[in-house]
Design a protein around this motif. Sequence first.
Motif, PDB file in Angstrom:
ATOM      1  N   UNK A 232       0.831  -1.200   0.000  1.00 35.26           N
ATOM      2  CA  UNK A 232       0.000   0.000   0.000  1.00 35.26           C
ATOM      3  C   UNK A 232       0.869   1.253   0.000  1.00 35.26           C
ATOM      4  N   UNK A 233       1.911   1.268   0.839  1.00 38.71           N
ATOM      5  CA  UNK A 233       2.805   2.436   0.863  1.00 38.71           C
ATOM      6  C   UNK A 233       3.632   2.528  -0.415  1.00 38.71           C
ATOM      7  N   UNK A 234       4.001   1.370  -0.986  1.00 39.46           N
ATOM      8  CA  UNK A 234       4.728   1.389  -2.255  1.00 39.46           C
ATOM      9  C   UNK A 234       3.862   1.966  -3.369  1.00 39.46           C
ATOM     10  N   UNK A 235       2.593   1.571  -3.389  1.00 37.09           N
ATOM     11  CA  UNK A 235       1.668   2.120  -4.394  1.00 37.09           C
ATOM     12  C   UNK A 235       1.490   3.625  -4.208  1.00 37.09           C
ATOM     13  N   UNK A 236       1.434   4.049  -2.943  1.00 40.61           N
ATOM     14  CA  UNK A 236       1.344   5.479  -2.653  1.00 40.61           C
ATOM     15  C   UNK A 236       2.575   6.218  -3.165  1.00 40.61           C
ATOM     16  N   UNK A 237       3.763   5.609  -2.924  1.00 35.66           N
ATOM     17  CA  UNK A 237       4.997   6.217  -3.413  1.00 35.66           C
ATOM     18  C   UNK A 237       5.046   6.286  -4.930  1.00 35.66           C
ATOM     19  N   UNK A 238       4.555   5.230  -5.610  1.00 34.15           N
ATOM     20  CA  UNK A 238       4.492   5.235  -7.069  1.00 34.15           C
ATOM     21  C   UNK A 238       3.608   6.375  -7.575  1.00 34.15           C
ATOM     22  N   UNK A 239       2.444   6.533  -6.945  1.00 33.20           N
ATOM     23  CA  UNK A 239       1.498   7.557  -7.379  1.00 33.20           C
ATOM     24  C   UNK A 239       2.072   8.953  -7.180  1.00 33.20           C
ATOM     25  N   UNK A 240       2.570   9.224  -5.974  1.00 34.83           N
ATOM     26  CA  UNK A 240       3.106  10.548  -5.668  1.00 34.83           C
ATOM     27  C   UNK A 240       4.367  10.834  -6.482  1.00 34.83           C
ATOM     28  N   UNK A 241       5.255   9.826  -6.576  1.00 34.74           N
ATOM     29  CA  UNK A 241       6.519  10.037  -7.272  1.00 34.74           C
ATOM     30  C   UNK A 241       6.366  10.309  -8.747  1.00 34.74           C
ATOM     31  N   UNK A 242       5.347   9.736  -9.391  1.00 28.23           N
ATOM     32  CA  UNK A 242       5.157   9.935 -10.820  1.00 28.23           C
ATOM     33  C   UNK A 242       4.257  11.132 -11.136  1.00 28.23           C
ATOM     34  N   UNK A 243       3.329  11.465 -10.223  1.00 30.82           N
ATOM     35  CA  UNK A 243       2.493  12.650 -10.429  1.00 30.82           C
ATOM     36  C   UNK A 243       3.233  13.925 -10.061  1.00 30.82           C
ATOM     37  N   UNK A 244       4.025  13.856  -9.012  1.00 29.24           N
ATOM     38  CA  UNK A 244       4.761  15.027  -8.531  1.00 29.24           C
ATOM     39  C   UNK A 244       6.242  14.657  -8.406  1.00 29.24           C
ATOM     40  N   UNK A 245       6.974  14.552  -9.502  1.00 26.03           N
ATOM     41  CA  UNK A 245       8.384  14.135  -9.468  1.00 26.03           C
ATOM     42  C   UNK A 245       9.223  15.051  -8.578  1.00 26.03           C
ATOM     43  N   UNK A 246      10.176  14.443  -7.886  1.00 24.85           N
ATOM     44  CA  UNK A 246      11.085  15.177  -7.015  1.00 24.85           C
ATOM     45  C   UNK A 246      12.484  14.610  -7.159  1.00 24.85           C
ATOM     46  N   UNK A 247      13.483  15.413  -6.832  1.00 24.23           N
ATOM     47  CA  UNK A 247      14.854  14.926  -6.895  1.00 24.23           C
ATOM     48  C   UNK A 247      15.168  13.948  -5.770  1.00 24.23           C
ATOM     49  N   UNK A 248      14.392  13.988  -4.714  1.00 23.30           N
ATOM     50  CA  UNK A 248      14.620  13.098  -3.576  1.00 23.30           C
ATOM     51  C   UNK A 248      13.922  11.761  -3.819  1.00 23.30           C
ATOM     52  N   UNK A 249      14.454  11.012  -4.775  1.00 28.18           N
ATOM     53  CA  UNK A 249      13.888   9.721  -5.135  1.00 28.18           C
ATOM     54  C   UNK A 249      15.021   8.772  -5.504  1.00 28.18           C
TER      55      UNK A 249
END
Length: 578
Positions: A232-249
């Motif tokens: 569930x947290x991985x899916x959340x990270x996928x969603x946030x990371x791809x919708x709102x890209x950040x350098x801290x990834x």
Amino acid sequence: MNKAPLLIEMDQIKEEESHKVSGIRPSKFSIVSRLSVQDLQSAWFYVQETWKSGMSQAALNIPFVLALGANSGVSAAMGLTTAFIAAFVNGFFSGSNHSIYMPSWTITGWNYFLTQQYGIQILPLATLVSGLMIYLISLFKWHHLSDYIPQYVIEGFYLGSGFLFLILYSDYIFGITDNHTNVGQKIYSNLIEMYISYYERGDLQNVLYTVLIFMFLQFGYKFHRPFPWVLLTTSFGLLIGNLYPTEQCLRYVYGNTRLQFNLIQINELDLGFEQIFEIMQICIPIAICVTIQNLLCARGAQSLTEVKCDYDQETFCVSFANVISGLVGGIPCCASSRMYTLNIKLRDINKWSSIINACSIFIFYGIASQFFMNIPLYVIAGQILLVVYQFPPWNYLIKLYQTKRRLTLFKCILISWICYNYGAMYSTIIGCLHSLFLFAQKMSGAASEIIVNTDHDARRSSYNEKEQHFDDDLPKVDGSYTLYRFSGSINYININNHIIQIKQLAFTDYIIFSFRYVSVFDEQAIDKLAIMIENLMKSQHEIYLTGLHKTMIEEMEYNSFFKEFFILCHDKVKTLGQ
């Protein structure tokens, strides 16, 4: 749902019995499946039961896998390749329960040295050679030494490893990557300096998000363990990371990394005899450390599940995994952690979970790596905190404290401190040597019984004051005698104390040594016993041996004195069997 594996198992037993009766050999697939998983009829059942555990484990392990590849002096992609191959081989051939295979973190220093000296193409060859060496170790059964490692040494290893992982990946908590972009280097003199720098340069908002992810996982784990909260947290990270890209990834740390396979290129290596000899020398400690780490994790899994590990099969598995990893361009691997179990206890299901883990790595970082590398660091850091928190044996430590075994608790904490400061292998070796010393102290006690008969008036010595009874076939002697009855094992540790006791015996005409209650003795003990008996005969003692069976006599005859003793003195000295 619980009846399905039982029915399949019964069908398999009937099929095996029919093969025995008809004389038909089972198919090759049946031979392979019997090593770990059931036949194809049960595959769907196991996939349904294990997809949550396997995919969760893949999500939890990826940060470690990527870092271990980079810290070895090669690419993070080689870490992914190794994790995929190791997990797949582990699923089919492992002899352990709840152990997860991935690159070994105890040998990254040797990996880095090899790559700096000979280039990154040397590491797959070293992995292949190490795998073959591990197989040689299995032939000599050295891996069974793990049976004698005390539990406090193993749990101290886990406790120290948990703190070590916390320190190594704490930069992710602050949204920075100091421990992962500076490969093979230390840029801080102490932890205080490191954390001050993290606080000054880090993102405190990232710290808050990390703590929230960890608390969500921990409370979810307590609320309903079977649910895959990690996914569930991985899916959340996928969603946030791809919708709102950040350098801290993850992409910021390792670039565009994805699963890839590169067959070993031995012909590209230009090595002389001296270089080959040096590489072989380094492969020896790599093989030993991988074997030790693998068995420690297997022992940890065994204590976790109370399912006995097949150490022969487990050692073959890690050997085979390293050979295959080397062939496809991987790095040394072994069991590295306890599985995120989700209440799974059955051995076959756990092995299927490892296969699902391998398939998940292939999907996550092979097919969809461009999306998964965008997961923010605070999601990764929160999951790492969950791993670090679950890694140490808290229940074991609490039990030691509650039962007032404070000395054992202190040993466990001391071993964890050594593990953290000097490495896992040093802590394990020191803990094992200490436990071996204590074991030798206990084994050095000479278990015996002494009966002295003077003027045909039998009486007990001070060693044993119970009522006298003779279980031995005593010879008919005319005069005083002493019966020295060995008990238990006679070994190189306690033979010296036996000799001291025998030297303190009162002088009698005859000395009778009884071996009736001896379970085993070794060569060194036999040699020392021969010297002692020879000296007693020179001092005008008449010696008799009783309670020897044929196997004992054959073993003692390897000593030249006993061989002459049994042959030349046969008419004078009676050697009585049971």
